[in-house]
Scaffold this motif. Structure first.
Motif, PDB file in Angstrom:
ATOM      1  N   PRO A  89       0.802  -1.228   0.000  1.00 60.30           N
ATOM      2  CA  PRO A  89       0.000   0.000   0.000  1.00 60.30           C
ATOM      3  C   PRO A  89       0.838   1.283   0.000  1.00 60.30           C
ATOM      4  O   PRO A  89       0.449   2.276  -0.625  1.00 60.30           O
ATOM      5  CB  PRO A  89      -0.841  -0.121   1.271  1.00 60.30           C
ATOM      6  CG  PRO A  89      -0.093  -1.084   2.145  1.00 60.30           C
ATOM      7  CD  PRO A  89       0.551  -2.042   1.203  1.00 60.30           C
ATOM      8  N   TYR A  90       1.971   1.264   0.678  1.00 64.03           N
ATOM      9  CA  TYR A  90       2.803   2.472   0.724  1.00 64.03           C
ATOM     10  C   TYR A  90       3.518   2.678  -0.609  1.00 64.03           C
ATOM     11  O   TYR A  90       3.661   3.810  -1.074  1.00 64.03           O
ATOM     12  CB  TYR A  90       3.801   2.391   1.889  1.00 64.03           C
ATOM     13  CG  TYR A  90       3.103   2.422   3.229  1.00 64.03           C
ATOM     14  CD1 TYR A  90       2.819   3.627   3.864  1.00 64.03           C
ATOM     15  CD2 TYR A  90       2.694   1.236   3.848  1.00 64.03           C
ATOM     16  CE1 TYR A  90       2.157   3.665   5.076  1.00 64.03           C
ATOM     17  CE2 TYR A  90       2.027   1.261   5.063  1.00 64.03           C
ATOM     18  CZ  TYR A  90       1.757   2.471   5.668  1.00 64.03           C
ATOM     19  OH  TYR A  90       1.086   2.498   6.865  1.00 64.03           O
ATOM     20  N   TYR A  91       3.939   1.588  -1.221  1.00 63.75           N
ATOM     21  CA  TYR A  91       4.547   1.658  -2.555  1.00 63.75           C
ATOM     22  C   TYR A  91       3.519   2.117  -3.583  1.00 63.75           C
ATOM     23  O   TYR A  91       3.866   2.813  -4.536  1.00 63.75           O
ATOM     24  CB  TYR A  91       5.092   0.278  -2.933  1.00 63.75           C
ATOM     25  CG  TYR A  91       5.735   0.212  -4.296  1.00 63.75           C
ATOM     26  CD1 TYR A  91       7.020   0.699  -4.508  1.00 63.75           C
ATOM     27  CD2 TYR A  91       5.043  -0.346  -5.381  1.00 63.75           C
ATOM     28  CE1 TYR A  91       7.613   0.632  -5.763  1.00 63.75           C
ATOM     29  CE2 TYR A  91       5.631  -0.421  -6.634  1.00 63.75           C
ATOM     30  CZ  TYR A  91       6.908   0.070  -6.823  1.00 63.75           C
ATOM     31  OH  TYR A  91       7.491   0.011  -8.069  1.00 63.75           O
ATOM     32  N   GLY A  92       2.263   1.763  -3.392  1.00 64.77           N
ATOM     33  CA  GLY A  92       1.209   2.244  -4.288  1.00 64.77           C
ATOM     34  C   GLY A  92       1.066   3.749  -4.245  1.00 64.77           C
ATOM     35  O   GLY A  92       0.685   4.382  -5.233  1.00 64.77           O
ATOM     36  N   THR A 127      -2.844   5.803   2.305  1.00 68.77           N
ATOM     37  CA  THR A 127      -2.534   5.438   3.693  1.00 68.77           C
ATOM     38  C   THR A 127      -2.429   6.651   4.614  1.00 68.77           C
ATOM     39  O   THR A 127      -2.015   6.523   5.762  1.00 68.77           O
ATOM     40  CB  THR A 127      -1.227   4.631   3.752  1.00 68.77           C
ATOM     41  OG1 THR A 127      -0.175   5.403   3.154  1.00 68.77           O
ATOM     42  CG2 THR A 127      -1.362   3.311   3.004  1.00 68.77           C
ATOM     43  N   GLY A 128      -2.796   7.832   4.097  1.00 65.53           N
ATOM     44  CA  GLY A 128      -2.868   9.022   4.944  1.00 65.53           C
ATOM     45  C   GLY A 128      -1.665   9.942   4.891  1.00 65.53           C
ATOM     46  O   GLY A 128      -1.504  10.810   5.755  1.00 65.53           O
ATOM     47  N   ARG A 129      -0.815   9.795   3.870  1.00 65.96           N
ATOM     48  CA  ARG A 129       0.415  10.596   3.797  1.00 65.96           C
ATOM     49  C   ARG A 129       0.125  12.092   3.845  1.00 65.96           C
ATOM     50  O   ARG A 129       0.822  12.852   4.542  1.00 65.96           O
ATOM     51  CB  ARG A 129       1.188  10.252   2.518  1.00 65.96           C
ATOM     52  CG  ARG A 129       2.548  10.936   2.415  1.00 65.96           C
ATOM     53  CD  ARG A 129       3.291  10.500   1.173  1.00 65.96           C
ATOM     54  NE  ARG A 129       2.807  11.175  -0.007  1.00 65.96           N
ATOM     55  CZ  ARG A 129       3.433  12.200  -0.609  1.00 65.96           C
ATOM     56  NH1 ARG A 129       4.578  12.653  -0.116  1.00 65.96           N
ATOM     57  NH2 ARG A 129       2.940  12.756  -1.681  1.00 65.96           N
ATOM     58  N   LEU A 172     -10.916  10.128   1.324  1.00 62.61           N
ATOM     59  CA  LEU A 172     -11.635   9.191   0.463  1.00 62.61           C
ATOM     60  C   LEU A 172     -10.648   8.356  -0.340  1.00 62.61           C
ATOM     61  O   LEU A 172      -9.656   8.878  -0.849  1.00 62.61           O
ATOM     62  CB  LEU A 172     -12.553   9.938  -0.513  1.00 62.61           C
ATOM     63  CG  LEU A 172     -13.704  10.755   0.066  1.00 62.61           C
ATOM     64  CD1 LEU A 172     -14.463  11.440  -1.069  1.00 62.61           C
ATOM     65  CD2 LEU A 172     -14.648   9.889   0.879  1.00 62.61           C
ATOM     66  N   ASP A 173     -10.949   7.065  -0.473  1.00 63.10           N
ATOM     67  CA  ASP A 173     -10.120   6.193  -1.298  1.00 63.10           C
ATOM     68  C   ASP A 173     -10.956   4.996  -1.747  1.00 63.10           C
ATOM     69  O   ASP A 173     -11.909   4.602  -1.062  1.00 63.10           O
ATOM     70  CB  ASP A 173      -8.897   5.702  -0.509  1.00 63.10           C
ATOM     71  CG  ASP A 173      -7.764   5.266  -1.433  1.00 63.10           C
ATOM     72  OD1 ASP A 173      -6.872   6.101  -1.708  1.00 63.10           O
ATOM     73  OD2 ASP A 173      -7.789   4.122  -1.898  1.00 63.10           O
ATOM     74  N   VAL A 174     -10.595   4.415  -2.907  1.00 67.36           N
ATOM     75  CA  VAL A 174     -11.347   3.272  -3.439  1.00 67.36           C
ATOM     76  C   VAL A 174     -10.933   1.949  -2.797  1.00 67.36           C
ATOM     77  O   VAL A 174     -11.585   0.933  -3.009  1.00 67.36           O
ATOM     78  CB  VAL A 174     -11.208   3.151  -4.976  1.00 67.36           C
ATOM     79  CG1 VAL A 174     -11.795   4.361  -5.676  1.00 67.36           C
ATOM     80  CG2 VAL A 174      -9.740   2.945  -5.381  1.00 67.36           C
ATOM     81  N   ASP A 177      -8.610  -1.466   2.149  1.00 68.30           N
ATOM     82  CA  ASP A 177      -7.372  -1.785   2.871  1.00 68.30           C
ATOM     83  C   ASP A 177      -6.523  -0.532   3.086  1.00 68.30           C
ATOM     84  O   ASP A 177      -5.897  -0.370   4.133  1.00 68.30           O
ATOM     85  CB  ASP A 177      -6.585  -2.848   2.106  1.00 68.30           C
ATOM     86  CG  ASP A 177      -7.294  -4.192   2.102  1.00 68.30           C
ATOM     87  OD1 ASP A 177      -7.266  -4.863   3.134  1.00 68.30           O
ATOM     88  OD2 ASP A 177      -7.893  -4.545   1.078  1.00 68.30           O
ATOM     89  N   MET A 178      -6.485   0.348   2.077  1.00 66.75           N
ATOM     90  CA  MET A 178      -5.781   1.629   2.240  1.00 66.75           C
ATOM     91  C   MET A 178      -6.425   2.431   3.376  1.00 66.75           C
ATOM     92  O   MET A 178      -5.729   3.010   4.221  1.00 66.75           O
ATOM     93  CB  MET A 178      -5.842   2.438   0.944  1.00 66.75           C
ATOM     94  CG  MET A 178      -5.000   1.903  -0.188  1.00 66.75           C
ATOM     95  SD  MET A 178      -3.305   2.514  -0.124  1.00 66.75           S
ATOM     96  CE  MET A 178      -2.727   2.085  -1.779  1.00 66.75           C
ATOM     97  N   LEU A 179      -7.750   2.450   3.406  1.00 65.21           N
ATOM     98  CA  LEU A 179      -8.461   3.212   4.431  1.00 65.21           C
ATOM     99  C   LEU A 179      -8.184   2.651   5.824  1.00 65.21           C
ATOM    100  O   LEU A 179      -8.031   3.411   6.787  1.00 65.21           O
ATOM    101  CB  LEU A 179      -9.961   3.203   4.148  1.00 65.21           C
ATOM    102  CG  LEU A 179     -10.410   3.907   2.862  1.00 65.21           C
ATOM    103  CD1 LEU A 179     -11.906   3.711   2.641  1.00 65.21           C
ATOM    104  CD2 LEU A 179     -10.076   5.391   2.901  1.00 65.21           C
ATOM    105  N   SER A 180      -8.110   1.333   5.932  1.00 70.07           N
ATOM    106  CA  SER A 180      -7.801   0.714   7.224  1.00 70.07           C
ATOM    107  C   SER A 180      -6.404   1.109   7.689  1.00 70.07           C
ATOM    108  O   SER A 180      -6.180   1.406   8.871  1.00 70.07           O
ATOM    109  CB  SER A 180      -7.901  -0.809   7.114  1.00 70.07           C
ATOM    110  OG  SER A 180      -9.227  -1.201   6.794  1.00 70.07           O
ATOM    111  N   GLU A 181      -5.466   1.144   6.744  1.00 71.08           N
ATOM    112  CA  GLU A 181      -4.096   1.539   7.077  1.00 71.08           C
ATOM    113  C   GLU A 181      -4.047   3.018   7.468  1.00 71.08           C
ATOM    114  O   GLU A 181      -3.335   3.406   8.408  1.00 71.08           O
ATOM    115  CB  GLU A 181      -3.174   1.266   5.894  1.00 71.08           C
ATOM    116  CG  GLU A 181      -1.699   1.232   6.216  1.00 71.08           C
ATOM    117  CD  GLU A 181      -1.287   0.054   7.075  1.00 71.08           C
ATOM    118  OE1 GLU A 181      -0.217   0.152   7.706  1.00 71.08           O
ATOM    119  OE2 GLU A 181      -2.019  -0.951   7.129  1.00 71.08           O
ATOM    120  N   ALA A 182      -4.806   3.854   6.745  1.00 71.77           N
ATOM    121  CA  ALA A 182      -4.859   5.284   7.065  1.00 71.77           C
ATOM    122  C   ALA A 182      -5.428   5.501   8.464  1.00 71.77           C
ATOM    123  O   ALA A 182      -4.954   6.373   9.215  1.00 71.77           O
ATOM    124  CB  ALA A 182      -5.700   6.015   6.027  1.00 71.77           C
TER     125      ALA A 182
END
Length: 255
Positions: free
Chosen positions: A18-21, A76-78, A93-95, A98-103
């Motif tokens: 996710p961070y590499y994305g 991830t909330g950067r 907002l994100d599609v 899993d990204m939202l959970s990490e954020a």
């Protein structure tokens, strides 16, 4: 024919890397990720947002402090985290769930209680009826099919309050060789070609496609003016194969 809908790829990045994305540097891949790398990741976000607010204070409103901010494509909330540290409330907002959970985990690490992360769609239906003093999207729209992206831009402008500030990064030109452009075109449309090119580059056959789409700046400026944007600051960025423009602007205030 492959779909030009990029949501599937970003859902895959949310599950792995996710961070590499968000930032395509090797140190942000799951197998390389360290606490030091994460610190650099979030520091880069802080530096970007600090520059953004400095520009806003210099060119638009020296006292600007958003009551409510929107970060579209929050990952991830950067950028969401440093925005939330400057706003009363932030919605990311994100599609990718899993990204939202990490954020959400990252916001907790930073002890933020004024953030809310929601699943995105093209209509921004999760924030329907809401308005924002700041809307932000950086290195996101380029990964979305242009037709869909233009709809999202129009929606963000619609929910931006009069007198509010917008910050959008728009990729508009490619410096790739013609042969590379043809390969990219085929990648988007024929899954077999994408898989074979992955293998030729030493990547897994099923590695998700990270689209890079070019927007028509005339169309973007048209929708800005259509939504009563009256002041705009533009800064060019060179990303090697691609050129982009950072648009920071203010919507006309009601008299």
């Amino acid at each position: 024919m492959a779909t030009t809908n990029s949501d599937k790829a970003w859902t895959a990045y949310g599950k792995k890397d996710p961070y590499y994305g968000v930032l395509t540097h090797a140190e942000y891949k799951d197998e390389n990720l360290t606490e030091e790398a994460l610190q650099r990741f979030f520091q880069s976000g802080e530096e970007y947002i600090a520059k953004l607010f400095s520009l806003i204070h210099k060119h638009f409103d020296e006292d600007f402090k958003p009551n409510k901010a929107l970060d579209f494509g929050c990952g991830t909330g950067r950028l969401s985290i440093p925005i939330a540290q400057r706003a009363d409330k932030l919605v990311g907002l994100d599609v990718s769930q899993d990204m939202l959970s990490e954020a959400t985990k990252n916001a907790e690490k930073f002890k933020l209680e004024n953030v809310e992360f929601k699943l995105s769609d093209d209509a921004l239906s999760q924030v329907k009826g809401q308005t924002f003093d700041l809307v932000n999207s950086y290195i996101v729209l380029q990964h979305i099919n242009v037709e869909r992206g233009m709809q999202i831009i129009a929606k963000m402008l619609e929910i931006l309050k009069p007198g509010g500030i917008g910050a959008l990064q728009i990729t508009y030109s490619s410096n790739k060789l013609k042969a590379n452009k043809i390969a990219t075109y085929l990648r988007y449309r024929i899954p077999l070609v994408h898989g074979i090119l992955n293998l030729l580059k030493g990547a897994p056959y099923s590695k998700p496609l990270m689209q890079m789409n070019l927007y028509d700046m005339n169309a973007v400026l048209h929708v800005l003016q259509q939504n009563e944007v009256e002041n705009t600051n533009l800064k060019f960025e060179d990303h090697g194969d691609f050129w982009s423009a950072n648009l920071v602007f203010q919507k006309k205030a009601r008299s």
